[in-house]
Design a protein around this motif. Sequence first.
Motif, mmCIF file in Angstrom:
data_model
loop_
_atom_site.group_PDB
_atom_site.id
_atom_site.type_symbol
_atom_site.label_atom_id
_atom_site.label_comp_id
_atom_site.label_asym_id
_atom_site.label_seq_id
_atom_site.Cartn_x
_atom_site.Cartn_y
_atom_site.Cartn_z
ATOM 1 N N LEU A 118 0.675 -1.290 -0.179
ATOM 2 C CA LEU A 118 0.043 0.180 -0.078
ATOM 3 C C LEU A 118 0.901 1.421 0.181
ATOM 4 O O LEU A 118 0.536 2.247 -0.909
ATOM 5 N N LEU A 119 2.045 1.306 0.848
ATOM 6 C CA LEU A 119 2.779 2.327 1.092
ATOM 7 C C LEU A 119 3.340 2.653 -0.622
ATOM 8 O O LEU A 119 3.430 3.787 -1.136
ATOM 9 N N PHE A 120 3.785 1.542 -1.272
ATOM 10 C CA PHE A 120 4.461 1.845 -2.535
ATOM 11 C C PHE A 120 3.426 2.484 -3.646
ATOM 12 O O PHE A 120 3.665 3.294 -4.236
ATOM 13 N N VAL A 121 2.147 2.008 -3.607
ATOM 14 C CA VAL A 121 1.095 2.552 -4.386
ATOM 15 C C VAL A 121 0.800 3.981 -4.046
ATOM 16 O O VAL A 121 0.872 4.940 -4.916
ATOM 17 N N LEU A 122 0.852 4.163 -2.746
ATOM 18 C CA LEU A 122 0.739 5.778 -2.411
ATOM 19 C C LEU A 122 1.779 6.765 -2.673
ATOM 20 O O LEU A 122 1.844 7.560 -2.952
ATOM 21 N N LEU A 123 3.136 5.989 -2.763
ATOM 22 C CA LEU A 123 4.339 6.962 -2.973
ATOM 23 C C LEU A 123 4.275 7.260 -4.465
ATOM 24 O O LEU A 123 4.508 8.172 -5.025
ATOM 25 N N LEU A 124 3.670 6.162 -5.297
ATOM 26 C CA LEU A 124 3.336 6.581 -6.815
ATOM 27 C C LEU A 124 2.367 7.865 -6.791
ATOM 28 O O LEU A 124 2.971 8.787 -7.753
ATOM 29 N N THR A 125 1.543 8.071 -5.960
ATOM 30 C CA THR A 125 0.636 9.279 -5.998
ATOM 31 C C THR A 125 1.428 10.700 -5.675
ATOM 32 O O THR A 125 1.088 11.581 -6.219
ATOM 33 N N GLY A 126 2.419 10.482 -4.774
ATOM 34 C CA GLY A 126 3.187 11.659 -4.222
ATOM 35 C C GLY A 126 4.495 11.943 -5.146
ATOM 36 O O GLY A 126 4.995 12.967 -4.926
ATOM 37 N N LEU A 167 7.100 12.954 7.156
ATOM 38 C CA LEU A 167 6.610 13.982 6.189
ATOM 39 C C LEU A 167 5.678 12.769 5.447
ATOM 40 O O LEU A 167 4.402 13.194 5.043
ATOM 41 N N ILE A 168 6.277 11.762 4.927
ATOM 42 C CA ILE A 168 5.650 10.793 4.246
ATOM 43 C C ILE A 168 4.312 10.313 4.971
ATOM 44 O O ILE A 168 3.191 10.348 4.403
ATOM 45 N N ALA A 169 4.470 9.970 6.043
ATOM 46 C CA ALA A 169 3.273 9.602 7.046
ATOM 47 C C ALA A 169 2.135 10.811 7.165
ATOM 48 O O ALA A 169 0.922 10.351 6.918
ATOM 49 N N ARG A 170 2.677 11.735 7.309
ATOM 50 C CA ARG A 170 1.600 12.917 7.283
ATOM 51 C C ARG A 170 0.858 13.192 6.015
ATOM 52 O O ARG A 170 -0.171 13.448 5.939
ATOM 53 N N GLN A 171 1.634 13.097 4.847
ATOM 54 C CA GLN A 171 0.827 13.356 3.665
ATOM 55 C C GLN A 171 0.412 12.168 3.034
ATOM 56 O O GLN A 171 -0.891 12.357 2.416
ATOM 57 N N LEU A 172 0.666 10.821 3.403
ATOM 58 C CA LEU A 172 -0.021 9.773 2.781
ATOM 59 C C LEU A 172 -1.036 9.050 3.641
ATOM 60 O O LEU A 172 -1.999 8.295 3.175
ATOM 61 N N TYR A 173 -1.051 9.335 4.871
ATOM 62 C CA TYR A 173 -1.832 8.670 5.788
ATOM 63 C C TYR A 173 -2.033 9.707 6.941
ATOM 64 O O TYR A 173 -2.029 9.506 8.190
ATOM 65 N N PRO A 174 -2.778 10.830 6.412
ATOM 66 C CA PRO A 174 -3.320 11.946 7.486
ATOM 67 C C PRO A 174 -4.361 11.442 8.427
ATOM 68 O O PRO A 174 -4.550 12.087 9.314
ATOM 69 N N TYR A 175 -5.005 10.214 8.214
ATOM 70 C CA TYR A 175 -5.928 9.941 9.175
ATOM 71 C C TYR A 175 -5.412 8.752 10.432
ATOM 72 O O TYR A 175 -5.997 8.316 11.135
ATOM 73 N N ASP A 201 -0.862 6.194 14.010
ATOM 74 C CA ASP A 201 0.435 5.561 14.141
ATOM 75 C C ASP A 201 1.339 5.473 13.018
ATOM 76 O O ASP A 201 2.236 4.843 13.111
ATOM 77 N N ALA A 202 0.855 6.043 12.145
ATOM 78 C CA ALA A 202 1.604 5.977 10.730
ATOM 79 C C ALA A 202 3.131 6.365 10.871
ATOM 80 O O ALA A 202 4.011 5.685 10.286
ATOM 81 N N PRO A 203 3.333 7.691 11.570
ATOM 82 C CA PRO A 203 4.660 8.131 11.624
ATOM 83 C C PRO A 203 5.891 6.815 12.499
ATOM 84 O O PRO A 203 6.906 6.780 12.130
ATOM 85 N N GLN A 204 5.086 6.027 13.096
ATOM 86 C CA GLN A 204 5.924 5.104 13.669
ATOM 87 C C GLN A 204 5.915 3.797 12.735
ATOM 88 O O GLN A 204 6.969 3.122 12.978
ATOM 89 N N LEU A 205 5.213 3.755 11.956
ATOM 90 C CA LEU A 205 5.200 2.575 11.047
ATOM 91 C C LEU A 205 5.899 2.616 9.726
ATOM 92 O O LEU A 205 6.590 1.792 9.189
ATOM 93 N N VAL A 206 5.874 3.799 9.146
ATOM 94 C CA VAL A 206 6.221 4.072 7.794
ATOM 95 C C VAL A 206 7.899 3.935 7.713
ATOM 96 O O VAL A 206 8.229 3.261 6.839
ATOM 97 N N PRO A 207 8.702 4.197 8.594
ATOM 98 C CA PRO A 207 10.073 3.960 8.505
ATOM 99 C C PRO A 207 10.243 2.513 8.163
ATOM 100 O O PRO A 207 11.082 2.081 7.439
ATOM 101 N N ALA A 208 9.811 1.361 8.900
ATOM 102 C CA ALA A 208 10.023 -0.172 8.485
ATOM 103 C C ALA A 208 9.366 -0.404 7.360
ATOM 104 O O ALA A 208 10.130 -1.206 6.541
ATOM 105 N N TRP A 209 8.280 0.031 6.789
ATOM 106 C CA TRP A 209 7.735 -0.078 5.350
ATOM 107 C C TRP A 209 8.706 0.530 4.462
ATOM 108 O O TRP A 209 8.952 -0.121 3.375
#
Length: 115
Positions: free
Chosen positions: A26-34, A47-55, A58-66
Motif C-alpha cells: 500500500l505504501l508503494f502505491v501511495l508513493l506513486l501518487t506523491g 512527512l510521508i506519513a503525514r501526507q499519505l496517511y493523514p488519518y 500510528d503511521a509516523p511510527q510504522l512508515v520507517p519499517a515499510w
Amino acid sequence: MPRIRTIKPEFPQSESVGRLSREARLLFVLLLTGADDFGRLRAAPVLIARQLYPYDDDAPQLVPAWLDELERNSFIRRYEIDGSRYLEICGWAKHQRVDNAGKSSIPAPSEEVRR
C-alpha cells in the motif's frame, strides 16, 4: 506537483510484489501518487506519513519499517543530498508514462546511488 498515476493490472500478481507485506504494498502505491514526474519525492518518514496517511495516528511510527522493506526489495532507493533525504522509485520510466514532464524540484541521485 503530483499527477494521476496508473497501476498495471498485473501489479498484484507480481512475485516481487508478493514478497512485500500488505502494508509495504500500500505504501508503494501511495508513493506513486506523491512522486514527481521523475519518480522522486522527499523521504522524511514523518512527512510521508503525514501526507499519505493523514488519518492514521500510528503511521509516523510504522512508515520507517515499510520504507526499509521497500528498499530491501529494490522498489525504492533512498539518498541524501546536502542533508536532505529523498527517494526515487526504481524502474519509474518502465512503469509510468509521463507526457510533458515538468522540471523537478527534487535533485536526482548521483550515479553511485543508482547502482
